[in-house]
Motif scaffolding. Structure first.
Motif, PDB file in Angstrom:
ATOM      1  N   ARG A  30      40.957   8.994  28.620  1.00  0.00           N
ATOM      2  CA  ARG A  30      40.663   7.564  28.660  1.00  0.00           C
ATOM      3  C   ARG A  30      40.402   7.135  30.096  1.00  0.00           C
ATOM      4  N   LEU A  31      39.347   6.376  30.309  1.00  0.00           N
ATOM      5  CA  LEU A  31      39.026   5.861  31.644  1.00  0.00           C
ATOM      6  C   LEU A  31      39.105   4.339  31.635  1.00  0.00           C
ATOM      7  N   ALA A  32      39.788   3.787  32.648  1.00  0.00           N
ATOM      8  CA  ALA A  32      39.856   2.327  32.810  1.00  0.00           C
ATOM      9  C   ALA A  32      38.832   1.930  33.868  1.00  0.00           C
ATOM     10  N   ARG A  33      37.968   0.988  33.528  1.00  0.00           N
ATOM     11  CA  ARG A  33      36.912   0.561  34.459  1.00  0.00           C
ATOM     12  C   ARG A  33      36.766  -0.955  34.428  1.00  0.00           C
ATOM     13  N   ASN A  34      36.345  -1.503  35.555  1.00  0.00           N
ATOM     14  CA  ASN A  34      36.143  -2.955  35.619  1.00  0.00           C
ATOM     15  C   ASN A  34      34.819  -3.277  36.309  1.00  0.00           C
ATOM     16  N   LEU A  35      34.265  -4.401  35.938  1.00  0.00           N
ATOM     17  CA  LEU A  35      33.010  -4.847  36.543  1.00  0.00           C
ATOM     18  C   LEU A  35      33.327  -5.507  37.894  1.00  0.00           C
ATOM     19  N   SER A  36      32.616  -5.076  38.916  1.00  0.00           N
ATOM     20  CA  SER A  36      32.913  -5.662  40.234  1.00  0.00           C
ATOM     21  C   SER A  36      32.450  -7.111  40.253  1.00  0.00           C
ATOM     22  N   GLY A  37      33.202  -7.936  40.953  1.00  0.00           N
ATOM     23  CA  GLY A  37      32.823  -9.346  41.089  1.00  0.00           C
ATOM     24  C   GLY A  37      33.187 -10.205  39.895  1.00  0.00           C
ATOM     25  N   THR A  38      33.866  -9.642  38.886  1.00  0.00           N
ATOM     26  CA  THR A  38      34.301 -10.418  37.721  1.00  0.00           C
ATOM     27  C   THR A  38      35.826 -10.301  37.629  1.00  0.00           C
ATOM     28  N   PRO A  39      36.534 -11.438  37.450  1.00  0.00           N
ATOM     29  CA  PRO A  39      37.999 -11.346  37.327  1.00  0.00           C
ATOM     30  C   PRO A  39      38.395 -10.435  36.155  1.00  0.00           C
ATOM     31  N   ILE A 122      36.845  -2.506  30.698  1.00  0.00           N
ATOM     32  CA  ILE A 122      36.465  -1.360  29.868  1.00  0.00           C
ATOM     33  C   ILE A 122      37.589  -0.339  29.827  1.00  0.00           C
ATOM     34  N   ARG A 123      37.921   0.069  28.645  1.00  0.00           N
ATOM     35  CA  ARG A 123      38.760   1.247  28.454  1.00  0.00           C
ATOM     36  C   ARG A 123      37.952   2.152  27.551  1.00  0.00           C
ATOM     37  N   LEU A 124      37.376   3.192  28.125  1.00  0.00           N
ATOM     38  CA  LEU A 124      36.592   4.085  27.258  1.00  0.00           C
ATOM     39  C   LEU A 124      37.385   5.351  27.031  1.00  0.00           C
ATOM     40  N   GLN A 125      37.405   5.800  25.782  1.00  0.00           N
ATOM     41  CA  GLN A 125      38.172   7.018  25.494  1.00  0.00           C
ATOM     42  C   GLN A 125      37.378   7.964  24.610  1.00  0.00           C
ATOM     43  N   GLN A 149      25.640   3.055  35.907  1.00  0.00           N
ATOM     44  CA  GLN A 149      24.296   2.799  36.436  1.00  0.00           C
ATOM     45  C   GLN A 149      23.867   1.364  36.216  1.00  0.00           C
ATOM     46  N   THR A 150      24.298   0.773  35.107  1.00  0.00           N
ATOM     47  CA  THR A 150      23.974  -0.624  34.843  1.00  0.00           C
ATOM     48  C   THR A 150      25.055  -1.571  35.342  1.00  0.00           C
ATOM     49  N   LEU A 151      26.340  -1.156  35.149  1.00  0.00           N
ATOM     50  CA  LEU A 151      27.448  -2.106  35.335  1.00  0.00           C
ATOM     51  C   LEU A 151      28.036  -2.116  36.743  1.00  0.00           C
ATOM     52  N   HIS A 152      27.867  -1.022  37.489  1.00  0.00           N
ATOM     53  CA  HIS A 152      28.410  -0.946  38.854  1.00  0.00           C
ATOM     54  C   HIS A 152      29.896  -1.275  38.885  1.00  0.00           C
ATOM     55  N   PHE A 153      30.702  -0.303  38.468  1.00  0.00           N
ATOM     56  CA  PHE A 153      32.148  -0.508  38.347  1.00  0.00           C
ATOM     57  C   PHE A 153      32.795  -0.780  39.691  1.00  0.00           C
ATOM     58  N   ALA A 154      33.828  -1.605  39.652  1.00  0.00           N
ATOM     59  CA  ALA A 154      34.586  -1.945  40.860  1.00  0.00           C
ATOM     60  C   ALA A 154      35.245  -0.693  41.410  1.00  0.00           C
ATOM     61  N   PHE A 155      34.922  -0.352  42.645  1.00  0.00           N
ATOM     62  CA  PHE A 155      35.395   0.891  43.234  1.00  0.00           C
ATOM     63  C   PHE A 155      35.676   0.655  44.706  1.00  0.00           C
ATOM     64  N   GLY A 160      39.904   4.029  45.154  1.00  0.00           N
ATOM     65  CA  GLY A 160      39.234   4.549  43.957  1.00  0.00           C
ATOM     66  C   GLY A 160      38.881   3.408  43.026  1.00  0.00           C
ATOM     67  N   TYR A 161      38.863   3.690  41.695  1.00  0.00           N
ATOM     68  CA  TYR A 161      38.534   2.643  40.728  1.00  0.00           C
ATOM     69  C   TYR A 161      39.617   1.586  40.728  1.00  0.00           C
ATOM     70  N   LEU A 162      39.183   0.308  40.734  1.00  0.00           N
ATOM     71  CA  LEU A 162      40.140  -0.799  40.750  1.00  0.00           C
ATOM     72  C   LEU A 162      40.485  -1.179  39.317  1.00  0.00           C
ATOM     73  N   THR A 163      41.773  -1.349  39.051  1.00  0.00           N
ATOM     74  CA  THR A 163      42.236  -1.687  37.699  1.00  0.00           C
ATOM     75  C   THR A 163      43.244  -2.811  37.791  1.00  0.00           C
ATOM     76  N   GLN A 164      43.421  -3.477  36.680  1.00  0.00           N
ATOM     77  CA  GLN A 164      44.375  -4.599  36.618  1.00  0.00           C
ATOM     78  C   GLN A 164      45.779  -4.133  36.979  1.00  0.00           C
ATOM     79  N   CYS A 165      46.201  -3.044  36.367  1.00  0.00           N
ATOM     80  CA  CYS A 165      47.549  -2.537  36.631  1.00  0.00           C
ATOM     81  C   CYS A 165      47.476  -1.450  37.705  1.00  0.00           C
TER      82      CYS A 165
END
Lengths: 347, 347
Positions: A30-39, A122-125, A149-155, A160-165
């Motif tokens: 499972r990967l946790a991902r977030n859109l950059s610039g969106t709370p 996003i939580r993709l598994q 490529q489309t979403l540009h995850f917050a990194f 590394g990848y930024l997550t809520q928790c």
């Protein structure tokens, strides 16, 4: 959800068995991902959540994979169907509680699910039968790259990848293996095992993750560390420890084999599953666990591991009701469960 | 006894089912007789007992029936074989303890046995499947008359047939019916029933008579009064009360039918009997009782009552060992029992 519980549909991932299938039921990455610039979702209105969901959906389309997926809005889903998806490990228990603005992209064979607006955007598994960390990771990584490529995850270059928790910061990856450990459980060895794996940066828990009690001697082994470690090394660490647990479980089974009461218990479990007219969930899980180890050890012939995996998934309370498209009293559900089990295990 | 437990032999009486077979397993009529002018067996040396045995054997020959019978000397019999005959109701528990000078004339289909030098010189009994008092009495009476022509039984015009124990004086007859009463037992109605039948000159007891605990909800109903009553009226009295108990048991079963747990219990019992690798005697009796009522009520198809009657007889501890011609530890016997049960109940 009806079409997904229908027996006439193509085989789901969990109706197959994979490598080390005697002990390992399934693998999940499972990967946790977030859109950059969106709370994070906790800070979004339903309206803004819907915008996120549309963006993710658009990204999947852009990747050329959307045709393999169904799009399900959590606000339109019955509690029964949502719980059934938890039971089949398609979504987290928390996600089943989500309402307006949360949505799910679910691959038709149920091997990939993308939760939108759970704790993270996003939580993709990816799920695979048996022990198959490399392939599960490869698929998750491929999908992650395509969406990025489309979403540009917050990194962040340092975090590394930024997550809520914060426990997910870094790789944002949680890899887990569902293990069937009846011999270790019988020997009372699980608690010691939990202590050992925790020192190695892993955790072992019940069937439905954190806080859930073990049912049918099924346990989840997963990585805990996401920061300061590569995905690849986290996978290798998990794989190494999993292989050690598999060896210990197999050795424990060989000890059980010497006890005539064990063979008796295995056969009786098949007898009860094949004849009972009422099966509570707890009894079902205990009996199917006995039967599964009996099949794995070659004591019981003519019963496929795939049939057992399918039953463990389909005979869960909400999944029984989701298939029948209606709620049921426990007694009626126990009768339905017994009927399903009898039909699938008919001698 | 080996040849009598052999499966290749012709069907025994208990492998058939008879009238009212849903409730009545079997009928037995036993007559106590003594040779006039000879002390009761308790007062005889082994040598003189042997003389009595030879006289009885000669009387059977003179009646022209000897060819249907085997002659077995208790002094030559292993404890295992003697106990097996108790389990199959061919001899009394007391007779199984008898040694030098006691002998048995046993009809090849095991429906008639003549114990020589039990408490009385002769205890002859006739067994029939189901409720069949008239025929059992007719056969016993016919044999009694035939033997009397040579042996001249001790008879007093006022007291009737003379017996060692005063409770048998008069007709010397004990007629009994083996009843399967799971519904009445379930309802806790047996104790009250025992009180009622005792006022009517009958007694109801466990499977192996006086002092034995009920197993598998099987009870023996028998007449108590032998003095001042004709054989015929004792039979009619027993028959009338038996029919009333049969009606009550059937009504109780119809109440059980409404409880979904009951159907579940019946099916599970079949499941366990068909799969278990170890079956203790107590568990076997409980399960076969559940199965028997399920077959009788049409819940379980494709299992014959005759198969169940055969099992109830053949799966008793000493009978299992007698068939194998050797003693066994309980664990080994439980495995043998489970194997026999599986084979005979194979789906």
């Amino acid at each position: 959800m009806d079409e997904r519980t229908n027996q006439n549909n193509p085989k789901k991932w969990y109706q197959q068995s994979g490598a080390e299938g005697d002990v390992v039921i399934s693998t999940r990455v499972r990967l946790a991902r977030n859109l950059s610039g969106t709370p994070f979702p906790a800070g979004l209105t339903a309206e803004r959540k819907r915008e996120v969901a549309e963006k993710v959906r658009g990204a999947l389309k852009a990747s050329g994979n959307a045709g393999d997926y169904d799009y399900l809005e959590m606000g339109n889903m019955t509690a029964r169907d949502a719980l059934s998806m938890v039971e089949r490990h398609l979504v987290s228990p928390e996600f089943a509680q989500c309402e307006e603005g949360s949505a799910l992209l679910l691959k038709k064979d149920e091997s990939v699910s993308i939760m939108i607006n759970e704790e993270d955007h996003i939580r993709l598994q990816v799920m695979r039968p048996g022990l198959d960390l490399d392939e599960a990771y490869r698929e998750a990584d491929e999908l992650d790259t395509a969406l990025d490529q489309t979403l540009h995850f917050a990194f962040d270059d340092r975090l590394g990848y930024l997550t809520q928790c914060p426990t997910n910061l870094g790789t944002g990856m949680r890899a887990s293996i569902m293990l069937h450990l009846p011999a270790l459980e019988e020997r009372g060895a699980i608690q010691q095992l939990a202590g050992t794996v925790s020192k190695l940066g892993l955790t072992i828990r019940g069937l439905y993750g954190e806080g859930s009690k073990p049912e049918g001697a099924i346990y989840q082994l997963s990585n805990q560390v996401t920061l300061g470690i590569s995905e690849r090394s986290a996978i290798e660490n998990l794989k190494g420890i999993a292989n050690q647990i598999i060896r210990e479980e197999r050795a424990g089974r060989e000890l059980l084999r010497r006890n005539p009461r064990f063979e008796d218990t295995v056969w009786r479990s098949l007898g009860l599953l094949r004849t009972a007219r009422l099966l509570s969930h707890d009894e079902f899980m205990a009996l199917i666990s006995n039967l599964r180890v009996g099949v794995a050890m070659g004591i019981i012939p003519d019963v496929g591991m795939d049939v057992l995996s399918g039953l463990i998934s389909d005979a869960q309370p909400a999944t029984i009701m989701a298939a029948a498209r209606r709620d049921m009293e426990p007694g009626e559900r126990d009768a339905e469960r017994a009927k399903m089990v009898r039909e699938r295990l008919a001698g």
